[in-house]
Enzyme design. Structure first.
Site, PDB file in Angstrom:
ATOM      1  N   SER A   7      31.906  28.147  39.638  1.00 37.79           N
ATOM      2  CA  SER A   7      31.796  29.134  40.712  1.00 37.79           C
ATOM      3  C   SER A   7      31.032  30.347  40.220  1.00 37.79           C
ATOM      4  O   SER A   7      31.445  31.000  39.255  1.00 37.79           O
ATOM      5  CB  SER A   7      33.189  29.567  41.180  1.00 37.79           C
ATOM      6  N   HIS A  31      28.947  26.207  42.990  1.00 39.43           N
ATOM      7  CA  HIS A  31      29.921  26.603  44.014  1.00 39.43           C
ATOM      8  C   HIS A  31      29.668  28.042  44.438  1.00 39.43           C
ATOM      9  O   HIS A  31      29.632  28.956  43.612  1.00 39.43           O
ATOM     10  CB  HIS A  31      31.343  26.458  43.474  1.00 39.43           C
ATOM     11  N   ASP A  33      31.081  31.027  46.687  1.00 38.52           N
ATOM     12  CA  ASP A  33      32.241  31.573  47.396  1.00 38.52           C
ATOM     13  C   ASP A  33      31.792  32.717  48.295  1.00 38.52           C
ATOM     14  O   ASP A  33      31.455  33.805  47.809  1.00 38.52           O
ATOM     15  CB  ASP A  33      33.280  32.088  46.402  1.00 38.52           C
ATOM     16  N   MET A  35      32.844  35.352  51.097  1.00 38.23           N
ATOM     17  CA  MET A  35      34.029  36.000  51.663  1.00 38.23           C
ATOM     18  C   MET A  35      33.614  37.154  52.572  1.00 38.23           C
ATOM     19  O   MET A  35      32.655  37.868  52.266  1.00 38.23           O
ATOM     20  CB  MET A  35      34.910  36.552  50.542  1.00 38.23           C
ATOM     21  N   HIS A  64      31.454  27.596  50.132  1.00 39.32           N
ATOM     22  CA  HIS A  64      32.838  27.688  50.607  1.00 39.32           C
ATOM     23  C   HIS A  64      32.927  28.940  51.459  1.00 39.32           C
ATOM     24  O   HIS A  64      32.947  30.064  50.943  1.00 39.32           O
ATOM     25  CB  HIS A  64      33.787  27.753  49.408  1.00 39.32           C
ATOM     26  N   MET A  66      34.703  31.479  53.421  1.00 36.19           N
ATOM     27  CA  MET A  66      35.993  32.124  53.676  1.00 36.19           C
ATOM     28  C   MET A  66      35.750  33.251  54.664  1.00 36.19           C
ATOM     29  O   MET A  66      35.870  34.437  54.351  1.00 36.19           O
ATOM     30  CB  MET A  66      36.584  32.635  52.355  1.00 36.19           C
ATOM     31  N   MET A 136      42.984  24.680  48.263  1.00 37.17           N
ATOM     32  CA  MET A 136      43.056  25.908  47.473  1.00 37.17           C
ATOM     33  C   MET A 136      44.344  25.889  46.648  1.00 37.17           C
ATOM     34  O   MET A 136      45.435  25.725  47.191  1.00 37.17           O
ATOM     35  CB  MET A 136      43.033  27.131  48.388  1.00 37.17           C
ATOM     36  N   GLY A 141      40.362  34.417  48.053  1.00 38.25           N
ATOM     37  CA  GLY A 141      39.998  35.827  48.129  1.00 38.25           C
ATOM     38  C   GLY A 141      39.671  36.487  46.816  1.00 38.25           C
ATOM     39  O   GLY A 141      38.878  37.407  46.773  1.00 38.25           O
ATOM     40  N   PHE A 142      40.268  36.017  45.728  1.00 34.19           N
ATOM     41  CA  PHE A 142      40.031  36.629  44.435  1.00 34.19           C
ATOM     42  C   PHE A 142      39.975  35.568  43.350  1.00 34.19           C
ATOM     43  O   PHE A 142      40.703  34.572  43.410  1.00 34.19           O
ATOM     44  CB  PHE A 142      41.143  37.633  44.077  1.00 34.19           C
ATOM     45  N   GLY A 144      40.404  34.419  39.224  1.00 32.50           N
ATOM     46  CA  GLY A 144      41.305  34.732  38.124  1.00 32.50           C
ATOM     47  C   GLY A 144      42.781  34.633  38.426  1.00 32.50           C
ATOM     48  O   GLY A 144      43.613  35.099  37.636  1.00 32.50           O
ATOM     49  N   ASP A 174      40.285  24.270  44.128  1.00 34.89           N
ATOM     50  CA  ASP A 174      39.693  25.558  43.748  1.00 34.89           C
ATOM     51  C   ASP A 174      40.807  26.562  43.490  1.00 34.89           C
ATOM     52  O   ASP A 174      41.621  26.824  44.375  1.00 34.89           O
ATOM     53  CB  ASP A 174      38.779  26.055  44.870  1.00 34.89           C
ATOM     54  N   GLY A 175      40.817  27.110  42.267  1.00 37.84           N
ATOM     55  CA  GLY A 175      41.741  28.194  41.960  1.00 37.84           C
ATOM     56  C   GLY A 175      42.564  27.961  40.713  1.00 37.84           C
ATOM     57  O   GLY A 175      43.385  27.048  40.672  1.00 37.84           O
ATOM     58  N   SER A 197      36.347  31.428  35.863  1.00 35.11           N
ATOM     59  CA  SER A 197      36.552  32.093  34.580  1.00 35.11           C
ATOM     60  C   SER A 197      36.692  31.103  33.432  1.00 35.11           C
ATOM     61  O   SER A 197      36.348  31.417  32.289  1.00 35.11           O
ATOM     62  CB  SER A 197      37.784  33.005  34.639  1.00 35.11           C
TER      63      SER A 197
END
Length: 215
Positions: A7, A31, A33, A35, A64, A66, A136, A141-142, A144, A174-175, A197
């Site tokens: 990502s 990827h 993201d 938002m 993706h 969002m 998810m 939304g965030f 890490g 994802d996540g 990360s």
């Protein structure tokens, strides 16, 4: 083999070209993201970034969305050469099937995403329609965040339902994906894992991608 989608939300935006070329060479999917600060409590980036990524991307791009009105951006994503696009069931609701059809008409693979508090059964009506499903494993939304282990049960249930219906459907997650959970994620039925990360926070991102893939 499990595919890895780094990502770029976790990439170095001062040297983004370097990180995109890393994914081209070592990753499977780029990827993206996106938002809007409304569907999710954060704003990431939009087409000013995607337009530039598209100029040098050779790996497939996976957007993706969002955002509350994902359909507004399908045509633009197609023009940028994005190959995969997922939107949230929470944003689409009864329009989900129509959005899948629209993405297909534009030549994109269509994915339906859900947050951890949405029953995985909400995806079942779209088995055989959507090309992939994005589970998810943190709240969108965030970056890490800590991996939610109940996500493994959700993946397994979705995988079983796809099999029961005799259908095809890639499961993406994802996540919070890292070296500590990637093998259990793969065993649960995931075919494409998003990692931020765990890749760009590593001393050697290329080696991190290889290790996550299990190569």
């Amino acid at each position: 083999m499990l595919q890895i989608a780094p990502s770029i939300l976790a990439a170095d935006f001062l040297h983004l070209e370097k990180d995109i070329r890393l994914i081209n060479d070592c990753g499977d999917v780029i990827h993206l993201d996106v938002m809007d600060g409304t569907l999710v409590p954060n704003i990431s980036f939009g087409f000013s970034v995607i337009d530039q990524v598209a100029k040098i991307a050779t790996a497939p791009m996976d957007a993706h969305l969002m955002v509350v009105h994902p359909e507004r951006w399908f045509d633009k994503l197609a023009k940028d050469g994005v190959q995969m696009c997922s939107f949230h069931w929470e944003a689409a609701g009864r329009n989900t099937s129509r959005y899948i059809e629209r993405l297909h008409a534009l030549g994109l693979k269509a994915g339906v995403a859900i947050n951890p508090d949405v029953p995985v059964s909400k995806l079942y009506p779209y088995i055989g329609k959507a090309d992939y499903f994005l589970i998810m494993s943190v709240f969108a939304g965030f970056g890490g965040q800590k991996f939610i282990y109940e996500s493994l049960d959700r993946v397994a249930a979705l995988k079983a339902e796809i099999g029961r219906k005799g259908a095809q459907g890639l499961i993406e997650i994802d996540g919070g994906i890292n070296q500590g959970n990637i093998r259990t994620v793969e065993e649960a039925g995931v075919g494409l894992a998003v990692a931020g990360s765990a890749v760009f926070g590593a001393a050697d991102p290329a080696a991190a991608i290889s290790a996550l893939r299990g190569a």
